[in-house]
Design a protein around this motif. Structure first.
Motif, PDB file in Angstrom:
ATOM      1  N   VAL A  59      -6.282   0.473   5.679  1.00  0.00           N
ATOM      2  CA  VAL A  59      -6.950  -0.810   5.525  1.00  0.00           C
ATOM      3  C   VAL A  59      -6.818  -1.536   6.855  1.00  0.00           C
ATOM      4  CG1 VAL A  59      -6.946  -3.027   4.331  1.00  0.00           C
ATOM      5  CG2 VAL A  59      -6.430  -0.924   3.060  1.00  0.00           C
ATOM      6  N   ILE A  60      -7.941  -2.047   7.355  1.00  0.00           N
ATOM      7  CA  ILE A  60      -7.921  -2.769   8.619  1.00  0.00           C
ATOM      8  C   ILE A  60      -8.634  -4.112   8.470  1.00  0.00           C
ATOM      9  CG2 ILE A  60      -7.741  -0.727  10.108  1.00  0.00           C
ATOM     10  CD1 ILE A  60     -10.788  -0.955  10.601  1.00  0.00           C
ATOM     11  N   ILE A  61      -8.294  -5.004   9.381  1.00  0.00           N
ATOM     12  CA  ILE A  61      -8.956  -6.313   9.436  1.00  0.00           C
ATOM     13  C   ILE A  61      -9.217  -6.665  10.889  1.00  0.00           C
ATOM     14  CG2 ILE A  61      -7.966  -7.296   7.328  1.00  0.00           C
ATOM     15  CD1 ILE A  61      -5.964  -8.786   9.306  1.00  0.00           C
ATOM     16  N   ALA A  94      -6.401  -4.792  13.092  1.00  0.00           N
ATOM     17  CA  ALA A  94      -4.992  -4.663  12.734  1.00  0.00           C
ATOM     18  C   ALA A  94      -4.915  -3.868  11.435  1.00  0.00           C
ATOM     19  CB  ALA A  94      -4.355  -6.035  12.548  1.00  0.00           C
ATOM     20  N   ILE A  95      -3.957  -2.978  11.382  1.00  0.00           N
ATOM     21  CA  ILE A  95      -3.741  -2.195  10.160  1.00  0.00           C
ATOM     22  C   ILE A  95      -2.943  -3.052   9.181  1.00  0.00           C
ATOM     23  CG2 ILE A  95      -2.606  -0.156   9.188  1.00  0.00           C
ATOM     24  CD1 ILE A  95      -3.234   1.260  11.860  1.00  0.00           C
ATOM     25  N   VAL A  96      -3.404  -3.051   7.942  1.00  0.00           N
ATOM     26  CA  VAL A  96      -2.812  -3.891   6.910  1.00  0.00           C
ATOM     27  C   VAL A  96      -2.055  -3.015   5.911  1.00  0.00           C
ATOM     28  CG1 VAL A  96      -3.349  -5.474   5.003  1.00  0.00           C
ATOM     29  CG2 VAL A  96      -4.655  -5.598   7.143  1.00  0.00           C
ATOM     30  N   THR A  97      -0.929  -3.520   5.482  1.00  0.00           N
ATOM     31  CA  THR A  97      -0.171  -2.869   4.416  1.00  0.00           C
ATOM     32  C   THR A  97      -0.248  -3.766   3.187  1.00  0.00           C
ATOM     33  OG1 THR A  97       1.329  -1.861   6.000  1.00  0.00           O
ATOM     34  CG2 THR A  97       2.089  -1.994   3.717  1.00  0.00           C
ATOM     35  N   GLN A 100       2.389  -3.338  -3.785  1.00  0.00           N
ATOM     36  CA  GLN A 100       2.032  -3.633  -5.177  1.00  0.00           C
ATOM     37  C   GLN A 100       1.971  -5.144  -5.401  1.00  0.00           C
ATOM     38  OE1 GLN A 100       4.492  -1.523  -7.950  1.00  0.00           O
ATOM     39  NE2 GLN A 100       2.742  -1.201  -9.273  1.00  0.00           N
ATOM     40  N   ASP A 101       2.926  -5.861  -4.851  1.00  0.00           N
ATOM     41  CA  ASP A 101       2.888  -7.328  -4.902  1.00  0.00           C
ATOM     42  C   ASP A 101       2.077  -7.783  -3.687  1.00  0.00           C
ATOM     43  OD1 ASP A 101       3.255 -10.040  -4.867  1.00  0.00           O
ATOM     44  OD2 ASP A 101       5.441  -9.962  -4.791  1.00  0.00           O
ATOM     45  N   TYR A 102       0.788  -8.011  -3.900  1.00  0.00           N
ATOM     46  CA  TYR A 102      -0.107  -8.307  -2.780  1.00  0.00           C
ATOM     47  C   TYR A 102       0.261  -9.573  -2.025  1.00  0.00           C
ATOM     48  CZ  TYR A 102      -2.381 -11.753  -5.729  1.00  0.00           C
ATOM     49  OH  TYR A 102      -2.621 -12.836  -6.518  1.00  0.00           O
ATOM     50  N   THR A 103       1.082 -10.414  -2.614  1.00  0.00           N
ATOM     51  CA  THR A 103       1.498 -11.635  -1.907  1.00  0.00           C
ATOM     52  C   THR A 103       2.389 -11.292  -0.712  1.00  0.00           C
ATOM     53  OG1 THR A 103       3.455 -12.015  -3.272  1.00  0.00           O
ATOM     54  CG2 THR A 103       1.365 -12.996  -4.015  1.00  0.00           C
ATOM     55  N   LYS A 104       2.833 -10.051  -0.664  1.00  0.00           N
ATOM     56  CA  LYS A 104       3.669  -9.609   0.454  1.00  0.00           C
ATOM     57  C   LYS A 104       2.879  -8.765   1.457  1.00  0.00           C
ATOM     58  CE  LYS A 104       7.811  -9.966  -2.255  1.00  0.00           C
ATOM     59  NZ  LYS A 104       8.852  -9.318  -2.993  1.00  0.00           N
ATOM     60  N   MET A 105       1.560  -8.852   1.404  1.00  0.00           N
ATOM     61  CA  MET A 105       0.691  -8.116   2.310  1.00  0.00           C
ATOM     62  C   MET A 105       0.991  -8.504   3.761  1.00  0.00           C
ATOM     63  SD  MET A 105      -3.506  -8.108   2.228  1.00  0.00           S
ATOM     64  CE  MET A 105      -3.427  -9.349   0.984  1.00  0.00           C
ATOM     65  N   THR A 106       0.991  -7.483   4.622  1.00  0.00           N
ATOM     66  CA  THR A 106       1.279  -7.734   6.040  1.00  0.00           C
ATOM     67  C   THR A 106       0.232  -7.051   6.920  1.00  0.00           C
ATOM     68  OG1 THR A 106       2.726  -5.788   6.193  1.00  0.00           O
ATOM     69  CG2 THR A 106       3.775  -7.915   5.685  1.00  0.00           C
ATOM     70  N   ALA A 107       0.132  -7.545   8.145  1.00  0.00           N
ATOM     71  CA  ALA A 107      -0.742  -6.937   9.149  1.00  0.00           C
ATOM     72  C   ALA A 107       0.097  -6.579  10.368  1.00  0.00           C
ATOM     73  CB  ALA A 107      -1.847  -7.913   9.554  1.00  0.00           C
ATOM     74  N   ASN A 108      -0.212  -5.452  10.953  1.00  0.00           N
ATOM     75  CA  ASN A 108       0.470  -5.019  12.168  1.00  0.00           C
ATOM     76  C   ASN A 108      -0.243  -5.631  13.367  1.00  0.00           C
ATOM     77  OD1 ASN A 108       1.551  -3.772  14.390  1.00  0.00           O
ATOM     78  ND2 ASN A 108       1.352  -1.692  13.588  1.00  0.00           N
ATOM     79  N   LEU A 109       0.251  -6.760  13.804  1.00  0.00           N
ATOM     80  CA  LEU A 109      -0.368  -7.432  14.953  1.00  0.00           C
ATOM     81  C   LEU A 109       0.212  -6.942  16.271  1.00  0.00           C
ATOM     82  CD1 LEU A 109      -0.647 -11.122  13.691  1.00  0.00           C
ATOM     83  CD2 LEU A 109      -2.321  -9.257  13.534  1.00  0.00           C
ATOM     84  N   ILE A 134       5.231  -6.159  13.702  1.00  0.00           N
ATOM     85  CA  ILE A 134       4.568  -5.069  12.987  1.00  0.00           C
ATOM     86  C   ILE A 134       4.164  -5.540  11.591  1.00  0.00           C
ATOM     87  CG2 ILE A 134       4.927  -2.787  11.984  1.00  0.00           C
ATOM     88  CD1 ILE A 134       6.759  -2.190  14.371  1.00  0.00           C
ATOM     89  N   LYS A 135       4.923  -6.484  11.030  1.00  0.00           N
ATOM     90  CA  LYS A 135       4.640  -6.956   9.673  1.00  0.00           C
ATOM     91  C   LYS A 135       4.491  -8.480   9.648  1.00  0.00           C
ATOM     92  CE  LYS A 135       6.769  -3.133   7.286  1.00  0.00           C
ATOM     93  NZ  LYS A 135       7.608  -2.717   6.186  1.00  0.00           N
TER      94      LYS A 135
END
Length: 158
Positions: A59-61, A94-97, A100-109, A134-135
């Motif tokens: 997943v990227i943004i 940026a690659i996104v992680t 399961q708990d999407y509120t903890k979604m992170t992007a590798n900036l 990274i997160k």
């Protein structure tokens, strides 16, 4: 060209949309060919689908959708291998992680993927001396992301 993927099934991809990694994504050095898959119901997220491995897709943004002051500082030598003529031709993702708990979604900036939209050459840049991580947590900014009508298409950023 037809590509079989685990996530999207069979995709018909124009050869000129294939992205070749000159410096692969860390941990996935064996994967060199990708295509960007956009689905309207997933905007502003996109998929960086491997052509080498049907099961590998990231997943990227565009980081500017979520981090408005995001900047990539790069030594021109580091993007030399992408054959960049104009900086405007470089697309940054940026690659996104998404756990399961999407509120903890992170992007590798800290490790953006840079793509020359003209040559279709790409690399993952590692900005070791940057303040980016990274997160980077994204949840707070997801609320402002765009939504769209569901429709699948395969294309690269223009």
């Amino acid at each position: 060209m037809k590509v079989i993927t685990e996530r999207f099934g069979e995709l018909e991809i124009s050869e000129d949309l294939i992205i070749t990694m000159t410096k692969p994504i860390l941990g996935f050095e064996h994967l060199r060919k990708y295509v960007i898959v956009e689905t309207d119901d997933f905007e502003p997220f996109k998929w960086f689908q491997s052509i080498d491995d049907p099961g590998a897709a990231f997943v990227i943004i565009n980081p500017l959708h979520f981090f408005h002051d995001y900047m990539v500082e790069v030594n021109p030598k580091e993007i030399e291998e992408l054959n960049v003529v104009k900086v405007e031709d470089v697309l940054t993702y940026a690659i996104v992680t998404i756990p399961q708990d999407y509120t903890k979604m992170t992007a590798n900036l800290q490790g953006p993927v840079l793509i020359n939209s003209v040559t279709r050459l790409a690399k993952q840049l590692v900005m070791v001396n940057s303040h980016y991580k990274i997160k980077h947590r994204m949840f707070e900014t997801v609320k402002s992301a765009k939504t769209a009508v569901p429709k699948r298409k395969v294309l690269a950023e223009v």
